[in-house]
Each structure stands twice: as C-alpha cells, then as structure tokens.
Write a protein that holds these residues in place. Structure first.
Motif, PDB file in Angstrom:
ATOM      1  N   ILE A 193       0.848  -1.191   0.000  1.00 17.92           N
ATOM      2  CA  ILE A 193       0.000   0.000   0.000  1.00 17.92           C
ATOM      3  C   ILE A 193       0.882   1.239   0.000  1.00 17.92           C
ATOM      4  O   ILE A 193       1.949   1.270   0.615  1.00 17.92           O
ATOM      5  CB  ILE A 193      -0.948   0.010   1.225  1.00 17.92           C
ATOM      6  CG1 ILE A 193      -2.016   1.090   1.096  1.00 17.92           C
ATOM      7  CG2 ILE A 193      -0.162   0.142   2.529  1.00 17.92           C
ATOM      8  CD1 ILE A 193      -3.148   0.963   2.118  1.00 17.92           C
ATOM      9  N   GLY A 194       0.438   2.248  -0.736  1.00 16.74           N
ATOM     10  CA  GLY A 194       1.054   3.564  -0.674  1.00 16.74           C
ATOM     11  C   GLY A 194       0.162   4.472   0.148  1.00 16.74           C
ATOM     12  O   GLY A 194      -1.049   4.533  -0.076  1.00 16.74           O
ATOM     13  N   LEU A 195       0.732   5.177   1.112  1.00 17.59           N
ATOM     14  CA  LEU A 195      -0.061   5.970   2.048  1.00 17.59           C
ATOM     15  C   LEU A 195       0.007   7.461   1.730  1.00 17.59           C
ATOM     16  O   LEU A 195       0.917   7.933   1.047  1.00 17.59           O
ATOM     17  CB  LEU A 195       0.406   5.719   3.477  1.00 17.59           C
ATOM     18  CG  LEU A 195       0.257   4.286   3.988  1.00 17.59           C
ATOM     19  CD1 LEU A 195       0.722   4.183   5.436  1.00 17.59           C
ATOM     20  CD2 LEU A 195      -1.186   3.797   3.851  1.00 17.59           C
ATOM     21  N   TRP A 196      -0.976   8.173   2.263  1.00 20.85           N
ATOM     22  CA  TRP A 196      -1.021   9.627   2.169  1.00 20.85           C
ATOM     23  C   TRP A 196      -0.893  10.222   3.562  1.00 20.85           C
ATOM     24  O   TRP A 196      -1.304   9.619   4.559  1.00 20.85           O
ATOM     25  CB  TRP A 196      -2.332  10.081   1.504  1.00 20.85           C
ATOM     26  CG  TRP A 196      -2.214  10.051   0.009  1.00 20.85           C
ATOM     27  CD1 TRP A 196      -2.057   8.947  -0.783  1.00 20.85           C
ATOM     28  CD2 TRP A 196      -2.211  11.170  -0.876  1.00 20.85           C
ATOM     29  NE1 TRP A 196      -1.962   9.304  -2.103  1.00 20.85           N
ATOM     30  CE2 TRP A 196      -2.059  10.661  -2.196  1.00 20.85           C
ATOM     31  CE3 TRP A 196      -2.346  12.546  -0.693  1.00 20.85           C
ATOM     32  CZ2 TRP A 196      -2.019  11.494  -3.323  1.00 20.85           C
ATOM     33  CZ3 TRP A 196      -2.303  13.373  -1.809  1.00 20.85           C
ATOM     34  CH2 TRP A 196      -2.138  12.848  -3.099  1.00 20.85           C
ATOM     35  N   ARG A 197      -0.334  11.396   3.627  1.00 18.82           N
ATOM     36  CA  ARG A 197      -0.013  12.000   4.908  1.00 18.82           C
ATOM     37  C   ARG A 197      -1.253  12.311   5.732  1.00 18.82           C
ATOM     38  O   ARG A 197      -1.239  12.170   6.963  1.00 18.82           O
ATOM     39  CB  ARG A 197       0.807  13.275   4.702  1.00 18.82           C
ATOM     40  CG  ARG A 197       2.173  13.029   4.058  1.00 18.82           C
ATOM     41  CD  ARG A 197       2.984  14.303   4.054  1.00 18.82           C
ATOM     42  NE  ARG A 197       3.362  14.683   5.403  1.00 18.82           N
ATOM     43  CZ  ARG A 197       3.720  15.926   5.744  1.00 18.82           C
ATOM     44  NH1 ARG A 197       3.703  16.891   4.843  1.00 18.82           N
ATOM     45  NH2 ARG A 197       4.057  16.195   6.988  1.00 18.82           N
ATOM     46  N   GLU A 198      -2.319  12.769   5.078  1.00 21.55           N
ATOM     47  CA  GLU A 198      -3.494  13.198   5.832  1.00 21.55           C
ATOM     48  C   GLU A 198      -4.102  12.067   6.666  1.00 21.55           C
ATOM     49  O   GLU A 198      -4.344  12.253   7.865  1.00 21.55           O
ATOM     50  CB  GLU A 198      -4.533  13.809   4.879  1.00 21.55           C
ATOM     51  CG  GLU A 198      -4.116  15.137   4.262  1.00 21.55           C
ATOM     52  CD  GLU A 198      -3.218  14.991   3.041  1.00 21.55           C
ATOM     53  OE1 GLU A 198      -2.856  16.018   2.443  1.00 21.55           O
ATOM     54  OE2 GLU A 198      -2.865  13.842   2.694  1.00 21.55           O
ATOM     55  N   PRO A 199      -4.365  10.881   6.098  1.00 25.09           N
ATOM     56  CA  PRO A 199      -4.896   9.793   6.928  1.00 25.09           C
ATOM     57  C   PRO A 199      -3.914   9.333   8.012  1.00 25.09           C
ATOM     58  O   PRO A 199      -4.342   8.921   9.102  1.00 25.09           O
ATOM     59  CB  PRO A 199      -5.178   8.677   5.926  1.00 25.09           C
ATOM     60  CG  PRO A 199      -5.295   9.355   4.598  1.00 25.09           C
ATOM     61  CD  PRO A 199      -4.350  10.508   4.671  1.00 25.09           C
ATOM     62  N   VAL A 200      -2.625   9.395   7.701  1.00 23.54           N
ATOM     63  CA  VAL A 200      -1.629   9.044   8.717  1.00 23.54           C
ATOM     64  C   VAL A 200      -1.683  10.030   9.871  1.00 23.54           C
ATOM     65  O   VAL A 200      -1.685   9.658  11.052  1.00 23.54           O
ATOM     66  CB  VAL A 200      -0.219   8.993   8.086  1.00 23.54           C
ATOM     67  CG1 VAL A 200       0.863   8.954   9.169  1.00 23.54           C
ATOM     68  CG2 VAL A 200      -0.091   7.780   7.163  1.00 23.54           C
ATOM     69  N   ASN A 201      -1.757  11.308   9.536  1.00 24.14           N
ATOM     70  CA  ASN A 201      -1.765  12.325  10.588  1.00 24.14           C
ATOM     71  C   ASN A 201      -3.064  12.334  11.381  1.00 24.14           C
ATOM     72  O   ASN A 201      -3.089  12.770  12.538  1.00 24.14           O
ATOM     73  CB  ASN A 201      -1.493  13.698   9.976  1.00 24.14           C
ATOM     74  CG  ASN A 201      -0.069  13.826   9.469  1.00 24.14           C
ATOM     75  OD1 ASN A 201       0.842  13.177   9.975  1.00 24.14           O
ATOM     76  ND2 ASN A 201       0.137  14.656   8.452  1.00 24.14           N
ATOM     77  N   GLU A 202      -4.138  11.847  10.776  1.00 21.05           N
ATOM     78  CA  GLU A 202      -5.404  11.769  11.514  1.00 21.05           C
ATOM     79  C   GLU A 202      -5.298  10.855  12.726  1.00 21.05           C
ATOM     80  O   GLU A 202      -5.897  11.124  13.773  1.00 21.05           O
ATOM     81  CB  GLU A 202      -6.513  11.264  10.587  1.00 21.05           C
ATOM     82  CG  GLU A 202      -7.073  12.320   9.649  1.00 21.05           C
ATOM     83  CD  GLU A 202      -8.121  11.762   8.719  1.00 21.05           C
ATOM     84  OE1 GLU A 202      -8.474  10.563   8.857  1.00 21.05           O
ATOM     85  OE2 GLU A 202      -8.603  12.517   7.853  1.00 21.05           O
ATOM     86  N   VAL A 203      -4.559   9.768  12.593  1.00 15.94           N
ATOM     87  CA  VAL A 203      -4.414   8.842  13.724  1.00 15.94           C
ATOM     88  C   VAL A 203      -3.141   9.094  14.513  1.00 15.94           C
ATOM     89  O   VAL A 203      -2.990   8.592  15.624  1.00 15.94           O
ATOM     90  CB  VAL A 203      -4.453   7.373  13.243  1.00 15.94           C
ATOM     91  CG1 VAL A 203      -5.760   7.079  12.526  1.00 15.94           C
ATOM     92  CG2 VAL A 203      -3.259   7.026  12.360  1.00 15.94           C
ATOM     93  N   GLY A 204      -2.225   9.857  13.943  1.00 19.03           N
ATOM     94  CA  GLY A 204      -0.940  10.085  14.574  1.00 19.03           C
ATOM     95  C   GLY A 204       0.086   9.102  14.044  1.00 19.03           C
ATOM     96  O   GLY A 204      -0.225   7.932  13.775  1.00 19.03           O
ATOM     97  N   LEU A 205       1.318   9.566  13.890  1.00 16.33           N
ATOM     98  CA  LEU A 205       2.346   8.739  13.261  1.00 16.33           C
ATOM     99  C   LEU A 205       2.615   7.458  14.044  1.00 16.33           C
ATOM    100  O   LEU A 205       2.734   6.378  13.461  1.00 16.33           O
ATOM    101  CB  LEU A 205       3.643   9.546  13.107  1.00 16.33           C
ATOM    102  CG  LEU A 205       4.807   8.801  12.436  1.00 16.33           C
ATOM    103  CD1 LEU A 205       4.435   8.320  11.044  1.00 16.33           C
ATOM    104  CD2 LEU A 205       6.049   9.703  12.391  1.00 16.33           C
ATOM    105  N   ASP A 206       2.712   7.534  15.355  1.00 16.89           N
ATOM    106  CA  ASP A 206       3.020   6.338  16.141  1.00 16.89           C
ATOM    107  C   ASP A 206       1.936   5.273  15.968  1.00 16.89           C
ATOM    108  O   ASP A 206       2.235   4.076  15.808  1.00 16.89           O
ATOM    109  CB  ASP A 206       3.175   6.688  17.617  1.00 16.89           C
ATOM    110  CG  ASP A 206       4.430   7.497  17.904  1.00 16.89           C
ATOM    111  OD1 ASP A 206       5.331   7.513  17.046  1.00 16.89           O
ATOM    112  OD2 ASP A 206       4.501   8.133  18.970  1.00 16.89           O
TER     113      ASP A 206
END
Length: 287
Positions: free
Chosen positions: A34-47
């Motif tokens: 999977i290739g990810l996008w920053r916005e969904p990652v930042n919604e849950v937090g990087l950790d």
C-alpha cells in the motif's frame, strides 16, 4: 483471483477510507503493498499509523506527498520546507514499519506558478533550491525524494515540472539514492520522448516509483478527478511497463486513481476491481 504480487494500492484510490479501513481492505484482497497519504496518517498520529501498518503485514510502497516548493522566499516557503522535513521523517518511519521490501520514497508534487507569475523557468529554479535544502535531511533519513512530473494541464496550479526529462534534469545535481523521479502513466503517456527518458532514468538509477492508471476523454470539469482503472482508457501500458522494467525498476507498482465515482464506491469493491484491472492491463507485461 490472486492479486499480482507487485501491485500496490495507493491510498488515493480509496480516498474516503480511513487508514484502518484502507489497510484492512487491501490486505483482505490479497494485495501485498500500500502507498499511504499523509493526511490519513496524521489523523491517527504517526506512532499509531506505524503500529497499524506493521500489524497489517503490508509493504509500504510510497508516501504522498511532499513538495509545493514554488512559493517565494518568506514565511510560507519556510513553513513548506519544514513540513517537507517532517514528511521525510514520516516516510522513513513508515518504511521501517512495513513488511520486507518496503520503500522509503516520498513523492513530491513540486507546485505551480506563484500567484501573479508567468515565470516557469524561475519556478523550476525554486524547486531546485528546495531540493538542495532537503537533500541532506533525506540522505540522513535514508529517504528518496521522487519528483513527480504532472501532465502540462496542471503546470499553472500544481506542478511546473511536466515531463520526465524535466524531473531528471532537476535531479541531476543530487545523488540518485536521494533524488529520483516518479513515473506515472497518467501524466507522461502523451510525451513523445517518454520511452527514451525512462531509459535515461534507468541508467541514472532514478526511477523511485512506478504508478499506473488510465486516461479517458472527455475529461470531467475538475480535471484532477480524471483518472480511471487501468484498461478503461487509451493508455498502452505494454511499452511503458516494459520500458520501466528494462530500466531496472524492481519495486512495487502503484495504482493511483483520482475519480469521484470510484471514491464514492465501497472501498473493498474498489480494491478488488483495482486488482482485477491491474491483472488484465499491466500484469501481462511483467513477465
């Protein structure tokens, strides 16, 4: 149907799925990456995103997106550079969390003309200056910055880099492991020099990611949302895919689609159709 082992679903294809759903439907469909996008990652937090990706068992093929380097010097440009440093760190962390074979690639959409400007050459010079600032940080993090040329219809508002040749020219002053290029069929299929530029990119070791989707007319009113499943349009994936493979690219191949109707569909159905269309239009050229 078993998904092609080189297929990666770029999260933009299922834009409205949250990160957990995107990971689940991708893995459930038998897709390995999977290739990810920053916005969904930042919604849950990087950790949290790191733990979710690791638990999914999926490879990580790229992170979208960095860039937007064409604003004049000042607070907005400084903020953009700082945000790109954060994006580099996110990319490195996610690549480390993904399954074996994950790629630490940050895709860059470089930005359009500054407001009130007609100076394409000057804007591209601003992109080069930003790369020079970011390259040491990317090198230290083990991340490749992938300049993505966008179709010329986006030159005014999204990317003053329109051809693979222009991307490679910008990358030339930097180590190939640090600055490379994204090869996206939607954006470069029309270019009469594309096959020779793919070969050049291979010789220089600069193909950081290969992305596929199709082009079909008429374009919608919002031309950003004009991408289609592979095989639904006019792009000949055979020559492009073989050229990328002949150039030595061995990584995952992402399907990245911006399309309002596809975004409105059930994400599991979209991933299944993505796998099927990739299998029919792209996989035959991977042998």
């Amino acid at each position: 149907m078993t998904a092609d082992p080189r297929l990666s679903v770029n999260q933009a294809t299922i834009k409205y799925a949250d990160l957990g759903t995107a990971l689940r439907v991708t893995a459930d469909a038998g897709v390995s990456s999977i290739g990810l996008w920053r916005e969904p990652v930042n919604e849950v937090g990087l950790d949290t995103a790191i733990r979710m990706l690791a638990d999914s068992g999926l490879r990580f093929s790229s992170h979208c997106r960095g860039g937007f380097f064409t604003v004049p010097e000042g607070p907005a440009r400084r903020a953009s550079i700082d945000d790109n440093r954060r994006a580099i760190d996110e990319t490195a962390a996610l690549a480390a969390a993904g399954a074996e074979g994950s790629a630490a690639v940050l895709v860059l959409v470089v930005g359009g003309l500054p407001e009130g400007s007609r100076d394409l050459v000057g804007a591209r010079s601003g992109v080069h200056d930003a790369l020079a600032e970011l390259a040491p940080h990317a090198r230290d993090a083990g991340v490749t910055l992938a300049i993505e040329p966008l179709h010329p219809m986006y030159a005014s508002d999204r990317a003053v880099v329109s051809t693979l040749g222009q991307a490679l020219d910008l990358a030339a002053d930097f180590d190939a492991a640090v600055v490379g290029a994204a090869v996206d069929t939607f954006h470069i299929w029309w270019d009469p020099d594309v096959l020779s530029q793919i070969a050049r990119a291979g010789k220089e070791g600069r193909i950081a990611t290969y992305q596929v989707c199709d082009w079909k007319t008429p374009l919608p009113a919002d031309v950003l949302l004009s991408r289609h499943y592979p095989g639904d349009g006019v792009i000949d994936f055979g020559p492009l895919t073989r050229a990328v493979l002949d150039a030595g690219y061995e990584g995952d191949i992402e399907v990245e689609i911006f399309n309002a109707d596809i975004w409105a569909a059930d994400p599991a159905e979209v991933v299944a159709r993505t796998a099927a269309s990739f299998g029919a239009a792209v996989s035959p050229h991977l042998g």
